[in-house]
Design a protein around this motif. Structure first.
Motif, mmCIF file in Angstrom:
data_model
loop_
_atom_site.group_PDB
_atom_site.id
_atom_site.type_symbol
_atom_site.label_atom_id
_atom_site.label_comp_id
_atom_site.label_asym_id
_atom_site.label_seq_id
_atom_site.Cartn_x
_atom_site.Cartn_y
_atom_site.Cartn_z
ATOM 1 N N LEU A 73 0.826 -1.201 0.000
ATOM 2 C CA LEU A 73 0.000 0.000 0.000
ATOM 3 C C LEU A 73 0.865 1.257 0.000
ATOM 4 O O LEU A 73 0.532 2.254 -0.657
ATOM 5 N N VAL B 150 2.579 1.610 -3.613
ATOM 6 C CA VAL B 150 1.599 2.024 -4.624
ATOM 7 C C VAL B 150 1.121 3.445 -4.349
ATOM 8 O O VAL B 150 0.936 4.250 -5.279
ATOM 9 N N ARG C 18 -3.444 -4.300 -5.313
ATOM 10 C CA ARG C 18 -3.865 -3.158 -4.514
ATOM 11 C C ARG C 18 -5.380 -3.136 -4.331
ATOM 12 O O ARG C 18 -5.891 -2.920 -3.222
#
Length: 437
Positions: A284, A287, A372
């Protein structure tokens, strides 16, 4: 004080302490600084931290809360000391009711040794000197000891100060007096630059300040997020040094890049400063860094021109049932997808470097997007193996780093050499080849 005022070493000061508003009431005590535990002041006696409220008719109530103090001042062996934003963590009272404290422990996030302040907003400093782990390596300390390059950035003079090859620091001299916050922001900027350049988490070693050129240095002490000391660095592990981009150029570019890409830089460096133990958290963060990097680049983030999108949306809404129009209007978006953002980032650095780092950019972007989305929607990533997730994190972080290097002006030849020769980039390329092609 310069070589002794180290944030990675424990220190202790025994002296007398008082509140700025009560200079005549001093207490004996010892201030201890520990790199892992921070600042702790142990007093014989103590300051009254109870909050009293008048109840009327001469009665006074004591609230179930404690005071904090903007500053506690001290004098130890003739040296002025300031503790900022203080609060008592333990107070032992002599008796019940309204007796005096017998012993007290006070915590503070920051201390100055060498100066008295009343709060952290006082604009009293004229110069700061920042030392960071591996700064000498990045600064290319093999240069002449008397070589002190300097540049002015946003009205602040920034100089690479060389006392000798093993004592390199960055000196800041703004155009006027500045507060503690400015000094710490300058220190963080240097730490981030050296950490990015050396591709490792570099700890702050010291932050020293002066109120006037004639006054002795004051040293700042605070608990560090980055401990450092992970081993010796060498030129092979560095992404770039002042030999690749001169100090005067890289400082100006870094100030510009850091201002524009603050969030992306913070997130990708955060993976080194405080690495998460779970690959999902790292995913997380990596990204997120890529997304905010793409947004900050201010690229075209629309699928189609605005007027075409508005015409299409109006046509769809016109033919939709009245009761569903509000829902449909909310769902129709013209933003680019995460996959498109990732592919756009892969197009910006040197093409040969990217091709070697991630041979199948389409598959990387698609896998990253799917992982994601699954993680944020369901809390799991059932479509990817652990090895694939690790490869996604490594490649995505590396692409963000290459984009930062591109913005800093690191030449394509240097980017290609990094991907070919740097151990971590080599490992990332191997993970991409094994799991993302």
């Amino acid at each position: 004080m310069g070589t002794e005022a180290r944030l990675d070493l424990a220190h202790e000061w025994a002296g007398h302490w008082w509140l700025p508003e009560e200079p005549d009431r001093t207490l004996e005590g010892t201030l201890r600084y520990d790199p892992d535990d921070g600042l702790r002041l142990s007093l014989t006696g103590g300051f009254d931290d109870r909050v009293r409220v008048p109840l009327g008719n001469g009665w006074v109530g004591v609230m179930n809360e404690s005071k904090s103090w903007p500053a506690v001042l001290g004098l130890a062996e003739g040296t002025a000391i300031t503790l900022l934003d203080c609060h008592a963590t333990n107070t032992e009272w002599r008796g019940i009711g309204f007796g005096e404290p017998h012993e007290q422990t006070i915590r503070s996030p920051a201390a100055f040794v060498g100066v008295h302040l009343h709060d952290d907003g006082q604009e009293v400093f004229t110069e700061s000197l920042v030392s960071v782990e591996h700064l000498a390596l990045w600064a290319d300390a093999s240069a002449r000891p008397d070589d002190e390059p300097s540049v002015v950035v946003d009205g602040t003079s920034v100089t690479l100060s060389r006392d000798h090859p093993d004592a390199v620091a960055v000196r800041f001299r703004p155009g006027g007096p500045f507060p503690l916050g400015t000094a710490l922001e300058h220190a963080k900027a240097v730490q981030d630059l050296v950490s990015l350049a050396t591709h490792r988490a570099c700890a702050l070693l010291s932050v020293r300040l002066r109120t006037t050129p004639e006054q002795p240095e004051a040293a700042a002490y605070f608990q560090r997020t980055v401990r450092g000391g992970a081993g010796a660095a060498d030129l092979r592990s560095a992404l770039f040094t002042c030999r690749d981009i001169p100090f005067e150029e890289i400082v100006v570019k870094w100030w510009q890049v850091r201002q524009r890409f603050t969030a992306a830089a913070n997130m990708v460096l955060g993976l080194r400063y405080a690495p998460a133990h779970y690959v999902e958290t790292r995913l997380l963060t990596a990204v997120g860094a890529a997304e905010v990097m793409h947004r900050a680049l201010d690229l075209d983030e629309k699928h189609m021109p605005k007027h075409e999108f508005n015409e299409l949306r109006d046509m769809l809404l016109e033919h939709a049932p009245q009761e569903h129009r509000a829902w449909l209007k909310e769902k129709i978006r013209n933003d680019v997808t995460l996959q498109e953002r990732l592919l756009a980032l892969a197009d910006l650095p040197d093409a040969a470097a990217i091709q070697r780092l991630v041979p199948d950019a389409e598959l990387w972007a698609r896998t990253t997007t799917r992982a994601r989305n699954d993680l944020t929607h369901t809390g799991q990533t059932p479509q990817q193996s652990l090895d694939e997730l690790i490869a996604v994190v490594s490649v995505t972080s590396a692409v963000v780093v290459l984009n930062l290097l591109q913005q800093l002006g690191v030449p394509g030849e240097r980017q290609r050499k990094l991907v070919e020769d740097h151990p971590e980039f080599q490992r990332t390329a191997g993970e991409a080849k094994a799991h993302l092609t």
